[in-house]
Design a protein around this motif. Structure first.
Motif, PDB file in Angstrom:
ATOM      1  N   GLU A  32       0.796  -1.191  -0.148  1.00 44.91           N
ATOM      2  CA  GLU A  32      -0.104  -0.007   0.006  1.00 44.91           C
ATOM      3  C   GLU A  32       0.920   1.261  -0.024  1.00 44.91           C
ATOM      4  O   GLU A  32       1.372   1.609   0.970  1.00 44.91           O
ATOM      5  CB  GLU A  32      -0.865  -0.196   1.177  1.00 44.91           C
ATOM      6  CG  GLU A  32      -1.855   1.128   1.211  1.00 44.91           C
ATOM      7  CD  GLU A  32      -2.899   1.311   2.585  1.00 44.91           C
ATOM      8  OE1 GLU A  32      -3.669   2.188   2.712  1.00 44.91           O
ATOM      9  OE2 GLU A  32      -2.436   0.248   3.237  1.00 44.91           O
ATOM     10  N   GLY A  33       1.075   1.915  -1.100  1.00 45.07           N
ATOM     11  CA  GLY A  33       1.875   3.073  -1.366  1.00 45.07           C
ATOM     12  C   GLY A  33       1.207   4.315  -1.441  1.00 45.07           C
ATOM     13  O   GLY A  33      -0.144   4.144  -1.969  1.00 45.07           O
ATOM     14  N   GLU A  34       1.710   5.427  -1.066  1.00 47.09           N
ATOM     15  CA  GLU A  34       1.089   6.664  -1.166  1.00 47.09           C
ATOM     16  C   GLU A  34       2.028   7.684  -1.615  1.00 47.09           C
ATOM     17  O   GLU A  34       3.252   7.795  -1.411  1.00 47.09           O
ATOM     18  CB  GLU A  34       0.521   7.056   0.242  1.00 47.09           C
ATOM     19  CG  GLU A  34      -0.769   6.446   0.730  1.00 47.09           C
ATOM     20  CD  GLU A  34      -1.658   7.194   1.567  1.00 47.09           C
ATOM     21  OE1 GLU A  34      -1.669   8.579   1.657  1.00 47.09           O
ATOM     22  OE2 GLU A  34      -2.341   6.324   2.375  1.00 47.09           O
ATOM     23  N   ASN A  35       1.712   8.492  -2.679  1.00 47.32           N
ATOM     24  CA  ASN A  35       2.302   9.552  -3.144  1.00 47.32           C
ATOM     25  C   ASN A  35       1.811  11.041  -2.588  1.00 47.32           C
ATOM     26  O   ASN A  35       0.563  11.221  -3.004  1.00 47.32           O
ATOM     27  CB  ASN A  35       2.178   9.559  -4.711  1.00 47.32           C
ATOM     28  CG  ASN A  35       3.067  10.369  -5.403  1.00 47.32           C
ATOM     29  OD1 ASN A  35       3.655  11.597  -4.642  1.00 47.32           O
ATOM     30  ND2 ASN A  35       3.393  10.322  -6.426  1.00 47.32           N
ATOM     31  N   LEU A  36       2.710  11.493  -1.848  1.00 47.21           N
ATOM     32  CA  LEU A  36       2.570  12.792  -0.928  1.00 47.21           C
ATOM     33  C   LEU A  36       3.427  13.991  -1.668  1.00 47.21           C
ATOM     34  O   LEU A  36       3.601  14.744  -0.920  1.00 47.21           O
ATOM     35  CB  LEU A  36       2.944  12.430   0.355  1.00 47.21           C
ATOM     36  CG  LEU A  36       2.291  11.432   1.006  1.00 47.21           C
ATOM     37  CD1 LEU A  36       2.805  11.419   2.322  1.00 47.21           C
ATOM     38  CD2 LEU A  36       0.752  11.457   1.189  1.00 47.21           C
ATOM     39  N   PHE A  48       7.157  10.067  -0.864  1.00 46.39           N
ATOM     40  CA  PHE A  48       6.511   8.804  -0.914  1.00 46.39           C
ATOM     41  C   PHE A  48       6.505   8.031   0.358  1.00 46.39           C
ATOM     42  O   PHE A  48       7.445   8.107   0.906  1.00 46.39           O
ATOM     43  CB  PHE A  48       7.273   8.025  -1.976  1.00 46.39           C
ATOM     44  CG  PHE A  48       7.620   8.638  -3.308  1.00 46.39           C
ATOM     45  CD1 PHE A  48       6.583   8.960  -4.305  1.00 46.39           C
ATOM     46  CD2 PHE A  48       8.750   9.086  -3.598  1.00 46.39           C
ATOM     47  CE1 PHE A  48       6.773   9.547  -5.511  1.00 46.39           C
ATOM     48  CE2 PHE A  48       9.105   9.879  -4.898  1.00 46.39           C
ATOM     49  CZ  PHE A  48       8.278  10.116  -5.593  1.00 46.39           C
ATOM     50  N   ARG A  51       2.452   2.293   3.411  1.00 45.16           N
ATOM     51  CA  ARG A  51       1.632   2.091   4.738  1.00 45.16           C
ATOM     52  C   ARG A  51       1.025   0.664   4.881  1.00 45.16           C
ATOM     53  O   ARG A  51       0.855   0.025   3.772  1.00 45.16           O
ATOM     54  CB  ARG A  51       0.405   2.997   4.697  1.00 45.16           C
ATOM     55  CG  ARG A  51       0.747   4.245   4.467  1.00 45.16           C
ATOM     56  CD  ARG A  51      -0.337   5.474   4.385  1.00 45.16           C
ATOM     57  NE  ARG A  51      -0.800   5.707   5.930  1.00 45.16           N
ATOM     58  CZ  ARG A  51      -1.795   5.816   6.546  1.00 45.16           C
ATOM     59  NH1 ARG A  51      -2.988   5.786   5.839  1.00 45.16           N
ATOM     60  NH2 ARG A  51      -2.071   6.132   7.848  1.00 45.16           N
ATOM     61  N   THR A  56       1.852   4.525   8.761  1.00 44.35           N
ATOM     62  CA  THR A  56       2.769   4.600   7.774  1.00 44.35           C
ATOM     63  C   THR A  56       4.235   3.859   8.385  1.00 44.35           C
ATOM     64  O   THR A  56       4.399   3.899   9.605  1.00 44.35           O
ATOM     65  CB  THR A  56       3.464   6.018   7.880  1.00 44.35           C
ATOM     66  OG1 THR A  56       2.552   6.864   7.365  1.00 44.35           O
ATOM     67  CG2 THR A  56       4.461   6.389   6.919  1.00 44.35           C
ATOM     68  N   GLU A  94       4.127   6.175  -9.316  1.00 45.78           N
ATOM     69  CA  GLU A  94       3.420   5.079  -8.632  1.00 45.78           C
ATOM     70  C   GLU A  94       4.393   4.307  -7.626  1.00 45.78           C
ATOM     71  O   GLU A  94       5.614   4.079  -7.697  1.00 45.78           O
ATOM     72  CB  GLU A  94       2.848   4.262  -9.697  1.00 45.78           C
ATOM     73  CG  GLU A  94       1.784   4.850 -10.534  1.00 45.78           C
ATOM     74  CD  GLU A  94       1.151   3.742 -11.501  1.00 45.78           C
ATOM     75  OE1 GLU A  94       1.475   2.535 -11.622  1.00 45.78           O
ATOM     76  OE2 GLU A  94       0.449   3.905 -12.311  1.00 45.78           O
ATOM     77  N   GLU A  96       4.855   1.271  -4.749  1.00 45.06           N
ATOM     78  CA  GLU A  96       4.690   0.044  -4.102  1.00 45.06           C
ATOM     79  C   GLU A  96       5.523  -0.234  -3.009  1.00 45.06           C
ATOM     80  O   GLU A  96       6.891   0.419  -3.138  1.00 45.06           O
ATOM     81  CB  GLU A  96       4.569  -1.240  -5.053  1.00 45.06           C
ATOM     82  CG  GLU A  96       3.418  -1.273  -6.052  1.00 45.06           C
ATOM     83  CD  GLU A  96       3.608  -2.345  -6.830  1.00 45.06           C
ATOM     84  OE1 GLU A  96       4.781  -3.387  -6.857  1.00 45.06           O
ATOM     85  OE2 GLU A  96       2.630  -2.675  -7.743  1.00 45.06           O
ATOM     86  N   PHE A 214       2.941   9.444   8.918  1.00 45.17           N
ATOM     87  CA  PHE A 214       3.430  10.722   8.069  1.00 45.17           C
ATOM     88  C   PHE A 214       4.351  11.648   8.633  1.00 45.17           C
ATOM     89  O   PHE A 214       4.651  12.763   8.089  1.00 45.17           O
ATOM     90  CB  PHE A 214       2.193  11.233   7.391  1.00 45.17           C
ATOM     91  CG  PHE A 214       1.293  10.636   6.755  1.00 45.17           C
ATOM     92  CD1 PHE A 214       1.696   9.849   5.419  1.00 45.17           C
ATOM     93  CD2 PHE A 214      -0.103  10.446   7.006  1.00 45.17           C
ATOM     94  CE1 PHE A 214       0.865   9.166   4.910  1.00 45.17           C
ATOM     95  CE2 PHE A 214      -1.011   9.823   6.261  1.00 45.17           C
ATOM     96  CZ  PHE A 214      -0.636   9.072   5.397  1.00 45.17           C
TER      97      PHE A 214
END
Length: 276
Positions: A32-36, A48, A51, A56, A94, A96, A214
Protein backbone atom coordinates in the motif's frame (compact mmCIF):
# COMPACT_ATOMS: atom_id res chain seq x y z
CA UNK A 1 -17.07 -43.19 6.94
CA UNK A 2 -17.42 -41.73 3.45
CA UNK A 3 -19.40 -38.84 4.90
CA UNK A 4 -16.61 -38.18 7.40
CA UNK A 5 -14.03 -38.15 4.60
CA UNK A 6 -16.20 -35.78 2.59
CA UNK A 7 -16.50 -33.39 5.53
CA UNK A 8 -12.75 -33.53 6.14
CA UNK A 9 -11.94 -32.66 2.52
CA UNK A 10 -14.48 -29.83 2.55
CA UNK A 11 -12.94 -28.46 5.77
CA UNK A 12 -9.50 -28.63 4.18
CA UNK A 13 -10.73 -26.63 1.16
CA UNK A 14 -12.28 -24.01 3.42
CA UNK A 15 -9.04 -23.70 5.41
CA UNK A 16 -7.03 -23.35 2.21
CA UNK A 17 -9.36 -20.62 0.99
CA UNK A 18 -9.08 -18.79 4.32
CA UNK A 19 -5.29 -19.02 4.29
CA UNK A 20 -5.26 -17.84 0.68
CA UNK A 21 -7.38 -14.81 1.51
CA UNK A 22 -5.20 -14.01 4.53
CA UNK A 23 -2.02 -14.29 2.45
CA UNK A 24 -3.53 -12.08 -0.24
CA UNK A 25 -4.61 -9.44 2.29
CA UNK A 26 -1.10 -9.47 3.79
CA UNK A 27 0.47 -8.89 0.36
CA UNK A 28 -1.95 -6.07 -0.34
CA UNK A 29 -1.13 -4.52 3.03
CA UNK A 30 2.59 -4.73 2.30
CA UNK A 31 2.19 -2.91 -1.00
CA UNK A 32 0.00 0.00 0.00
CA UNK A 33 1.90 3.03 -1.28
CA UNK A 34 1.00 6.70 -1.19
CA UNK A 35 2.37 9.58 -3.23
CA UNK A 36 2.54 12.74 -1.09
CA UNK A 37 4.64 14.81 -3.50
CA UNK A 38 1.99 17.52 -3.65
CA UNK A 39 2.97 18.52 -0.11
CA UNK A 40 6.47 19.54 -1.27
CA UNK A 41 7.20 23.11 -2.40
CA UNK A 42 10.19 21.84 -4.40
CA UNK A 43 9.00 20.86 -7.91
CA UNK A 44 11.93 18.41 -8.24
CA UNK A 45 11.31 16.59 -4.97
CA UNK A 46 8.96 13.70 -4.36
CA UNK A 47 7.50 12.39 -1.10
CA UNK A 48 6.54 8.73 -1.04
CA UNK A 49 5.19 6.57 1.78
CA UNK A 50 4.47 2.91 2.35
CA UNK A 51 1.66 2.08 4.76
CA UNK A 52 0.78 -1.17 6.42
CA UNK A 53 -2.57 -1.67 8.15
CA UNK A 54 -3.26 2.06 7.86
CA UNK A 55 0.02 3.09 9.50
CA UNK A 56 3.09 4.63 7.85
CA UNK A 57 5.99 2.20 8.02
CA UNK A 58 8.38 3.71 5.43
CA UNK A 59 8.84 7.27 4.14
CA UNK A 60 11.11 8.67 1.46
CA UNK A 61 11.53 12.33 0.55
CA UNK A 62 14.11 13.23 -2.06
CA UNK A 63 14.96 14.46 -5.54
CA UNK A 64 16.64 11.92 -7.85
CA UNK A 65 18.46 12.27 -11.15
CA UNK A 66 19.67 9.49 -13.42
CA UNK A 67 22.44 9.51 -16.02
CA UNK A 68 22.06 6.46 -18.26
CA UNK A 69 24.47 5.56 -21.08
CA UNK A 70 23.06 3.83 -24.17
CA UNK A 71 24.25 2.93 -27.66
CA UNK A 72 23.28 4.57 -30.93
CA UNK A 73 24.39 3.68 -34.43
CA UNK A 74 27.02 5.95 -35.97
CA UNK A 75 26.49 7.70 -39.30
CA UNK A 76 28.54 5.05 -41.09
CA UNK A 77 25.95 2.47 -40.05
CA UNK A 78 28.63 0.20 -38.56
CA UNK A 79 30.10 1.67 -35.38
CA UNK A 80 28.28 2.27 -32.11
CA UNK A 81 28.42 5.54 -30.20
CA UNK A 82 27.54 5.88 -26.50
CA UNK A 83 25.10 8.64 -25.66
CA UNK A 84 23.86 9.77 -22.23
CA UNK A 85 20.19 10.00 -21.27
CA UNK A 86 19.47 12.37 -18.38
CA UNK A 87 16.18 11.98 -16.54
CA UNK A 88 14.63 12.81 -13.19
CA UNK A 89 12.27 11.01 -10.86
CA UNK A 90 8.83 12.56 -11.49
CA UNK A 91 6.48 13.59 -8.71
CA UNK A 92 3.58 11.63 -10.21
CA UNK A 93 5.21 8.19 -9.89
CA UNK A 94 3.43 5.08 -8.62
CA UNK A 95 4.48 3.47 -5.35
CA UNK A 96 4.69 -0.06 -4.02
CA UNK A 97 6.52 -1.26 -0.97
CA UNK A 98 7.08 -3.78 1.75
CA UNK A 99 7.80 -3.23 5.44
CA UNK A 100 9.46 -5.61 7.87
CA UNK A 101 11.27 -5.55 11.19
CA UNK A 102 14.74 -5.97 9.64
CA UNK A 103 14.14 -5.56 5.89
CA UNK A 104 12.05 -3.05 3.94
CA UNK A 105 11.82 -1.90 0.35
CA UNK A 106 10.14 0.65 -1.88
CA UNK A 107 9.48 0.49 -5.62
CA UNK A 108 8.83 3.71 -7.53
CA UNK A 109 7.62 3.37 -11.13
CA UNK A 110 6.62 5.78 -13.90
CA UNK A 111 5.96 6.00 -17.64
CA UNK A 112 3.83 2.81 -17.62
CA UNK A 113 6.61 0.88 -15.86
CA UNK A 114 9.23 1.92 -18.40
CA UNK A 115 11.25 3.04 -15.38
CA UNK A 116 11.34 1.58 -11.88
CA UNK A 117 13.59 2.58 -8.99
CA UNK A 118 13.86 -0.05 -6.25
CA UNK A 119 15.52 0.72 -2.93
CA UNK A 120 16.15 -2.01 -0.36
CA UNK A 121 16.81 -1.31 3.32
CA UNK A 122 18.12 -3.54 6.10
CA UNK A 123 18.94 -3.38 9.81
CA UNK A 124 22.09 -4.68 11.42
CA UNK A 125 24.17 -4.44 14.58
CA UNK A 126 27.53 -2.71 14.42
CA UNK A 127 30.38 -2.47 16.96
CA UNK A 128 29.41 -2.24 20.65
CA UNK A 129 25.92 -3.55 19.85
CA UNK A 130 24.76 -0.35 18.12
CA UNK A 131 21.78 -1.04 15.84
CA UNK A 132 21.68 0.84 12.53
CA UNK A 133 19.78 0.76 9.26
CA UNK A 134 21.20 1.28 5.79
CA UNK A 135 20.45 1.07 2.09
CA UNK A 136 21.62 -2.42 1.17
CA UNK A 137 20.72 -2.43 -2.52
CA UNK A 138 19.50 -0.12 -5.28
CA UNK A 139 18.11 -1.24 -8.65
CA UNK A 140 17.02 0.86 -11.61
CA UNK A 141 15.02 -0.75 -14.40
CA UNK A 142 14.85 1.29 -17.62
CA UNK A 143 13.56 0.75 -21.14
CA UNK A 144 15.69 2.18 -23.95
CA UNK A 145 12.72 1.88 -26.32
CA UNK A 146 11.11 4.79 -24.41
CA UNK A 147 11.86 7.52 -26.95
CA UNK A 148 11.36 10.64 -24.82
CA UNK A 149 14.82 10.08 -23.27
CA UNK A 150 16.47 7.41 -25.44
CA UNK A 151 16.68 8.79 -28.98
CA UNK A 152 17.58 6.39 -31.80
CA UNK A 153 18.67 3.72 -29.33
CA UNK A 154 20.42 0.73 -30.90
CA UNK A 155 18.81 -2.62 -30.05
CA UNK A 156 16.31 -1.06 -27.61
CA UNK A 157 14.86 -3.00 -24.69
CA UNK A 158 14.62 -3.27 -20.92
CA UNK A 159 17.74 -3.34 -18.75
CA UNK A 160 18.39 -3.54 -15.01
CA UNK A 161 21.19 -1.65 -13.26
CA UNK A 162 22.13 -2.75 -9.74
CA UNK A 163 24.56 -1.98 -6.96
CA UNK A 164 26.83 -4.61 -5.45
CA UNK A 165 27.71 -4.99 -1.74
CA UNK A 166 26.13 -1.63 -0.89
CA UNK A 167 26.13 -0.05 2.57
CA UNK A 168 24.86 3.52 2.12
CA UNK A 169 23.21 6.17 4.31
CA UNK A 170 24.04 4.27 7.52
CA UNK A 171 21.79 5.71 10.27
CA UNK A 172 21.15 4.87 13.95
CA UNK A 173 17.99 2.82 14.40
CA UNK A 174 14.88 4.80 15.27
CA UNK A 175 16.05 7.93 13.43
CA UNK A 176 15.60 9.34 9.93
CA UNK A 177 18.46 10.16 7.58
CA UNK A 178 18.64 13.84 6.58
CA UNK A 179 20.98 15.24 3.95
CA UNK A 180 20.74 18.27 1.66
CA UNK A 181 24.01 17.46 -0.11
CA UNK A 182 24.07 15.24 -3.17
CA UNK A 183 24.67 11.53 -2.64
CA UNK A 184 25.79 9.63 -5.76
CA UNK A 185 25.67 5.90 -6.46
CA UNK A 186 27.00 4.00 -9.48
CA UNK A 187 24.95 1.04 -10.67
CA UNK A 188 26.18 -1.60 -13.11
CA UNK A 189 23.76 -2.24 -15.96
CA UNK A 190 22.86 -5.48 -17.70
CA UNK A 191 23.44 -3.49 -20.91
CA UNK A 192 27.09 -4.46 -21.46
CA UNK A 193 28.08 -3.52 -17.89
CA UNK A 194 27.54 0.19 -18.46
CA UNK A 195 27.68 2.45 -15.39
CA UNK A 196 24.39 4.18 -14.49
CA UNK A 197 24.69 7.17 -12.15
CA UNK A 198 21.97 7.80 -9.57
CA UNK A 199 22.19 11.13 -7.73
CA UNK A 200 19.95 11.86 -4.73
CA UNK A 201 19.72 15.19 -2.90
CA UNK A 202 17.45 17.00 -0.42
CA UNK A 203 17.03 13.61 1.22
CA UNK A 204 15.04 12.51 4.23
CA UNK A 205 14.44 8.77 4.57
CA UNK A 206 13.17 6.45 7.28
CA UNK A 207 12.43 2.79 6.49
CA UNK A 208 11.85 1.52 10.06
CA UNK A 209 10.43 2.52 13.45
CA UNK A 210 8.20 5.45 12.39
CA UNK A 211 6.36 6.41 15.56
CA UNK A 212 3.91 8.99 14.13
CA UNK A 213 1.86 8.66 10.95
CA UNK A 214 3.41 10.57 8.00
CA UNK A 215 6.07 12.03 10.35
CA UNK A 216 9.81 11.43 10.33
CA UNK A 217 11.58 10.66 13.60
CA UNK A 218 14.54 12.68 14.92
CA UNK A 219 16.92 13.35 12.00
CA UNK A 220 20.48 12.11 11.75
CA UNK A 221 22.38 14.60 9.61
CA UNK A 222 24.88 13.34 7.06
CA UNK A 223 28.58 14.06 7.52
CA UNK A 224 28.65 16.29 4.42
CA UNK A 225 25.99 18.59 5.86
CA UNK A 226 27.77 18.66 9.24
CA UNK A 227 31.05 19.59 7.53
CA UNK A 228 29.38 22.31 5.45
CA UNK A 229 27.74 23.74 8.57
CA UNK A 230 31.10 23.72 10.34
CA UNK A 231 32.67 25.51 7.37
CA UNK A 232 29.92 28.13 7.56
CA UNK A 233 30.15 28.68 11.32
CA UNK A 234 33.96 28.45 11.66
CA UNK A 235 34.66 31.93 10.18
CA UNK A 236 32.04 33.41 12.53
CA UNK A 237 33.62 31.70 15.54
CA UNK A 238 37.12 32.81 14.52
CA UNK A 239 35.89 36.36 13.93
CA UNK A 240 34.26 36.41 17.36
CA UNK A 241 37.47 35.14 19.01
CA UNK A 242 39.59 37.71 17.14
CA UNK A 243 37.22 40.51 18.11
CA UNK A 244 37.31 39.34 21.75
CA UNK A 245 41.13 39.36 21.70
CA UNK A 246 41.15 42.91 20.31
CA UNK A 247 38.69 44.10 22.97
CA UNK A 248 40.74 42.48 25.76
CA UNK A 249 43.98 43.98 24.39
CA UNK A 250 42.48 47.48 24.18
CA UNK A 251 41.02 47.15 27.68
CA UNK A 252 44.38 46.09 29.15
CA UNK A 253 46.14 48.91 27.34
CA UNK A 254 43.57 51.44 28.55
CA UNK A 255 43.88 50.16 32.11
CA UNK A 256 47.67 50.38 31.84
CA UNK A 257 47.46 54.03 30.73
CA UNK A 258 45.17 54.94 33.62
CA UNK A 259 47.43 53.16 36.09
CA UNK A 260 50.59 54.93 34.89
CA UNK A 261 48.83 58.31 34.76
CA UNK A 262 47.83 58.09 38.46
CA UNK A 263 51.41 57.38 39.67
CA UNK A 264 53.74 60.35 40.67
CA UNK A 265 56.17 61.30 37.95
CA UNK A 266 59.79 60.95 39.11
CA UNK A 267 62.40 63.29 37.61
CA UNK A 268 64.51 61.66 34.96
CA UNK A 269 67.57 63.88 35.73
CA UNK A 270 69.26 62.24 38.76
CA UNK A 271 70.87 65.59 39.77
CA UNK A 272 67.44 66.90 40.73
CA UNK A 273 67.30 64.36 43.58
CA UNK A 274 69.85 66.49 45.51
CA UNK A 275 67.43 69.39 45.72
CA UNK A 276 64.61 67.22 47.04
Amino acid sequence: MEQLGFRTSESARVLLCVFGLLARSMVLAEQEGENLSGLSNNPDKGIFAVRENGTTCLMVEFAVRFLVPYDVLALNGIDLITEQASLSLPRGAEIEGKCGTTESEIHISWKNNAYTLRIYFSKEFRDKGIEVWKISKVQFVYDTSETSHFINSYNPGKHTASTHSLSALVTPAGRSYLCAAQQTLTLISSDHQKGVTVSMYDIQIQPFDISSDFMFSEPYKCITDQRERLEETLPLVLGFILGLIIVITLSVYHFHLKLTASQPQLPRDRSMYKNM
